[in-house]
Design a protein around this motif. Structure first.
Motif, PDB file in Angstrom:
ATOM      1  N   LEU A 262       1.100  -1.584  -0.060  1.00 59.77           N
ATOM      2  CA  LEU A 262      -0.138  -0.342   0.466  1.00 59.77           C
ATOM      3  C   LEU A 262       1.185   1.701  -0.231  1.00 59.77           C
ATOM      4  N   CYS A 263       0.772   2.197  -0.776  1.00 58.21           N
ATOM      5  CA  CYS A 263       1.144   3.791  -0.654  1.00 58.21           C
ATOM      6  C   CYS A 263       0.235   4.447  -1.332  1.00 58.21           C
ATOM      7  N   GLN A 264       0.441   5.780  -0.477  1.00 54.43           N
ATOM      8  CA  GLN A 264       0.173   7.075  -1.009  1.00 54.43           C
ATOM      9  C   GLN A 264       1.096   7.705  -2.226  1.00 54.43           C
ATOM     10  N   PRO A 265       0.196   7.633  -3.357  1.00 54.17           N
ATOM     11  CA  PRO A 265       0.921   7.800  -4.537  1.00 54.17           C
ATOM     12  C   PRO A 265       1.471   9.066  -4.614  1.00 54.17           C
ATOM     13  N   SER A 266       2.565   9.498  -5.359  1.00 57.32           N
ATOM     14  CA  SER A 266       2.808  11.206  -5.348  1.00 57.32           C
ATOM     15  C   SER A 266       3.666  10.796  -6.910  1.00 57.32           C
ATOM     16  N   SER A 267       3.342  12.504  -7.116  1.00 59.58           N
ATOM     17  CA  SER A 267       4.170  12.545  -8.556  1.00 59.58           C
ATOM     18  C   SER A 267       5.623  12.855  -7.823  1.00 59.58           C
ATOM     19  N   LEU A 268       6.371  12.800  -6.920  1.00 64.18           N
ATOM     20  CA  LEU A 268       7.467  12.764  -7.472  1.00 64.18           C
ATOM     21  C   LEU A 268       8.296  11.736  -7.102  1.00 64.18           C
ATOM     22  N   PHE A 269       7.582  11.118  -6.439  1.00 59.02           N
ATOM     23  CA  PHE A 269       7.944   9.159  -7.607  1.00 59.02           C
ATOM     24  C   PHE A 269       7.879   8.764  -8.262  1.00 59.02           C
ATOM     25  N   VAL A 270       8.383   7.825  -8.162  1.00 55.10           N
ATOM     26  CA  VAL A 270       8.233   7.107  -9.743  1.00 55.10           C
ATOM     27  C   VAL A 270       7.024   5.886  -9.437  1.00 55.10           C
ATOM     28  N   PRO A 271       6.306   5.770 -10.600  1.00 57.78           N
ATOM     29  CA  PRO A 271       4.927   5.327 -10.131  1.00 57.78           C
ATOM     30  C   PRO A 271       4.960   3.965 -10.060  1.00 57.78           C
ATOM     31  N   ALA A 272       3.464   3.599 -10.361  1.00 58.58           N
ATOM     32  CA  ALA A 272       2.418   2.501 -10.282  1.00 58.58           C
ATOM     33  C   ALA A 272       4.142   0.578  -9.885  1.00 58.58           C
ATOM     34  N   GLN A 273       5.142   1.076 -11.290  1.00 59.53           N
ATOM     35  CA  GLN A 273       5.278  -0.650 -11.285  1.00 59.53           C
ATOM     36  C   GLN A 273       6.097  -0.407 -10.101  1.00 59.53           C
ATOM     37  N   ILE A 274       6.609   0.786  -8.764  1.00 55.21           N
ATOM     38  CA  ILE A 274       7.041   0.160  -7.777  1.00 55.21           C
ATOM     39  C   ILE A 274       6.811  -0.586  -7.116  1.00 55.21           C
ATOM     40  N   LEU A 275       5.140  -0.296  -6.927  1.00 55.99           N
ATOM     41  CA  LEU A 275       4.108  -0.914  -6.551  1.00 55.99           C
ATOM     42  C   LEU A 275       3.925  -2.099  -6.455  1.00 55.99           C
ATOM     43  N   LEU A 276       3.920  -2.526  -7.584  1.00 58.11           N
ATOM     44  CA  LEU A 276       3.613  -4.220  -8.163  1.00 58.11           C
ATOM     45  C   LEU A 276       4.884  -3.990  -7.639  1.00 58.11           C
ATOM     46  N   ASP A 277       6.144  -3.683  -7.477  1.00 57.56           N
ATOM     47  CA  ASP A 277       7.638  -5.351  -7.346  1.00 57.56           C
ATOM     48  C   ASP A 277       7.378  -5.043  -5.682  1.00 57.56           C
ATOM     49  N   ALA A 278       6.850  -4.078  -4.784  1.00 53.68           N
ATOM     50  CA  ALA A 278       6.711  -4.679  -3.204  1.00 53.68           C
ATOM     51  C   ALA A 278       5.586  -5.488  -3.031  1.00 53.68           C
ATOM     52  N   ALA A 279       4.199  -5.362  -3.813  1.00 57.77           N
ATOM     53  CA  ALA A 279       3.473  -6.903  -3.687  1.00 57.77           C
ATOM     54  C   ALA A 279       3.937  -8.029  -4.386  1.00 57.77           C
ATOM     55  N   ASP A 280       5.013  -8.140  -5.269  1.00 59.97           N
ATOM     56  CA  ASP A 280       5.534  -9.155  -5.265  1.00 59.97           C
ATOM     57  C   ASP A 280       6.291 -10.236  -4.363  1.00 59.97           C
ATOM     58  N   ARG A 281       6.548  -8.977  -3.810  1.00 58.66           N
ATOM     59  CA  ARG A 281       8.274  -9.062  -2.250  1.00 58.66           C
ATOM     60  C   ARG A 281       7.261  -9.756  -1.446  1.00 58.66           C
TER      61      ARG A 281
END
Ligand SMILES: Nc1nc2c(ncn2[C@@H]2O[C@H](COP(=O)(O)OP(=O)(O)OP(=O)(O)O)[C@@H](O)[C@H]2O)c(=O)[nH]1
Length: 306
Positions: A262-281
């Motif tokens: 879970l995250c709070q999306p922020s335009s400062l950061f690299v988008p959705a793929q990061i969240l997907l990778d974190a869910a995978d981990r």
């Protein structure tokens, strides 16, 4: 199929309704552009017949507004108008209309043109269903997930709400397939998909088949505890199916492991793929910890863009 007729002159609506109702279509009508937009949103017609000359918001403006709304843009629009100049007709097509019928019109020709565009719409809808849905489970497929993730990411960014991805992987599914056969494996995947999709108080907002024996869910606006409740309920629903293993694994029935991030999306950061990778981990952790469990995280590595 449903047709929306938009004309400020009620007599014109009556004439067109008469021609098309006889052909078996369901007709609704609006006498101005604004009503047409709101009716199109609520009743999702398969085709819109649109007059051009109307007070306040003319047909061209109405068409432009329809095409600018992603939820309405796919509805085919046919202009029906007394404006017969090439420039008028060209403008209609430029705005995205599929056809342009000039008054006075012939009843048979109107019916045929409407029929042609409705058939094309049906074919487009069928193709869209095929390309966005998984045929085994009838859940949205990975392509649908990728698009939805992108939309939900931007929505969460706008609304400053959280977004979570849950990766759901069937445990020991190779052993199930090997012992019960591929057909039984397919049937098990169908049953799992059905309980994952089931709407309930604590359901995911989107559920799709990511591929193979892996499913993926999206949860909007949850806290970490709320997310844990949602995914724990998904896990429990699959376990309660009691699809019994023939292979010597514990427990004796099919289970799933779930990793959710879970995250709070922020335009400062690299988008959705990061969240997907974190869910995978997180899924990897759930598997490592013994399977048939959930692992939830809001610790998302955030890299600056550019
Ligand atoms: N019947 C059926 N099997 C599938 C389908 N898609 C993937 N599989 C099977 O799912 C199994 C996945 O096996 P693995 O990736 O080794 O994972 P697993 O046995 O579930 O083990 P863990 O994930 O570690 O618990 C493979 O045997 C695939 O053939 C499908 O559509 N139908």
């Amino acid at each position: 199929m449903r047709i929306l007729i938009v004309d400020d002159v009620p007599d014109n609506i009556r004439v067109l309704s008469h021609i098309l109702r006889d052909a078996g279509y369901q007709i609704s009508a609006a006498t101005n552009g604004r009503k047409a937009l709101s009716l199109a949103s609520t009743s999702k017609p398969d085709l819109i017949l649109l007059d051009v000359m109307m007070p306040e918001m003319n047909g061209y403006e109405t068409c432009a507004a329809l095409k600018a709304d992603p939820t309405l843009a796919e509805i085919p629009v046919i202009f029906v108008t007394a404006l017969a100049d090439v420039e008028d007709e060209t403008r209609g097509f430029d705005l995205g209309a599929v056809d342009y019928i000039t008054k006075p019109f012939n009843d048979v020709i109107v019916r045929r043109r409407v029929q042609t565009h409705l058939e094309l719409k049906q074919q487009r809808d069928r193709l869209a269903r095929l390309s966005y849905f998984d045929s085994l489970t009838a859940l949205p497929n990975r392509r649908a997930f990728d698009e939805r993730l992108d939309q939900e990411w931007h929505r969460a960014l706008r609304n400053q709400t959280s977004l979570a991805i849950a990766m759901i992987d069937v445990d020991h599914f190779k052993a199930y397939n090997d012992s019960r056969g591929h057909q039984a494996g397919d049937e098990a995947l169908r049953m799992i998909a059905a309980v994952l999709r089931q709407p309930s108080q604590r359901a995911a907002d989107f559920m799709g088949r990511y591929g193979g024996e892996e499913f993926v869910g999206l949860v909007n606006g949850a806290s970490l505890d709320g997310l844990r409740d949602v995914v724990e309920q998904l896990r429990a629903r699959v376990e309660s199916l009691h699809i019994v293993h023939a292979a010597p694994v514990e427990p004796r029935w099919i289970t799933v492991s779930i990793g959710a991030a879970l995250c709070q999306p922020s335009s400062l950061f690299v988008p959705a793929q990061i969240l997907l990778d974190a869910a995978d981990r997180a899924l990897y952790c759930a598997k490592q910890d013994g399977r048939n469990r959930v692992h939830v995280t809001d610790t998302i590595p955030q890299r600056r863009q550019g």
